[in-house]
Scaffold this motif. Structure first.
Motif, PDB file in Angstrom:
ATOM      1  N   ALA A 138       0.830  -1.207   0.000  1.00  0.00           N
ATOM      2  CA  ALA A 138       0.000   0.000   0.000  1.00  0.00           C
ATOM      3  C   ALA A 138       0.862   1.255   0.000  1.00  0.00           C
ATOM      4  N   VAL A 139       1.936   1.244   0.769  1.00  0.00           N
ATOM      5  CA  VAL A 139       2.842   2.395   0.807  1.00  0.00           C
ATOM      6  C   VAL A 139       3.498   2.591  -0.556  1.00  0.00           C
ATOM      7  N   LEU A 140       3.993   1.516  -1.144  1.00  0.00           N
ATOM      8  CA  LEU A 140       4.620   1.623  -2.466  1.00  0.00           C
ATOM      9  C   LEU A 140       3.639   2.128  -3.513  1.00  0.00           C
ATOM     10  N   GLN A 141       2.419   1.650  -3.456  1.00  0.00           N
ATOM     11  CA  GLN A 141       1.417   2.109  -4.415  1.00  0.00           C
ATOM     12  C   GLN A 141       1.163   3.611  -4.247  1.00  0.00           C
ATOM     13  N   HIS A 142       1.085   4.064  -2.993  1.00  0.00           N
ATOM     14  CA  HIS A 142       0.868   5.492  -2.759  1.00  0.00           C
ATOM     15  C   HIS A 142       2.056   6.311  -3.261  1.00  0.00           C
TER      16      HIS A 142
END
Length: 127
Positions: free
Chosen positions: A16-20
């Motif tokens: 989720a962090v990488l996607q953001h």
């Protein structure tokens, strides 16, 4: 580590962090956090060469930490500068924009939380 967060939950948080980072942060935002990291790190540890070229994936893997759950405290302290950027295991993943700081816990109170600091290892710039 006893009482650690299971690997599959850590992976959900990291994804989720990488996607953001890759879909929502502008390149200017990313570069500003990396610039802050280099400037502060040079003052904190002049012997260490900063590496502003870390990819988002490398940075998330290097900076992922686990600590006592501070989510309720951080939500109260950082207030309106926090946005929800995803969810893992039924709990919100938070991002403090000015600080470049992501945090999440699988439990609302108690337990552990995970965090990623885009200015690692210096304090986030909005701290």
């Amino acid at each position: 580590m006893p009482n650690s967060i299971p690997q599959h939950e850590q992976d959900l948080f990291k994804q989720a962090v990488l996607q953001h980072i890759t879909t929502r942060l502008t390149s200017e935002d990313w570069e500003a956090f990396r610039y802050h990291w280099c400037m502060v790190n040079q003052r904190m540890d002049p012997e260490e060469d900063p590496n502003p070229e870390l990819t988002p994936d490398q940075l998330v893997n290097e900076t992922l930490t686990s600590m006592r759950n501070e989510v309720p405290h951080l939500l109260k302290r950082l207030g309106k500068q926090i946005e929800v950027v995803g969810e893992a295991s039924g709990q919100s993943i938070y991002f403090a924009q000015r600080a470049g700081y992501y945090f999440w816990s699988p439990q609302p109170d108690g337990g552990l939380m995970l965090d990623v600091n885009l200015c690692f290892p210096s304090y986030p710039c909005g701290w």
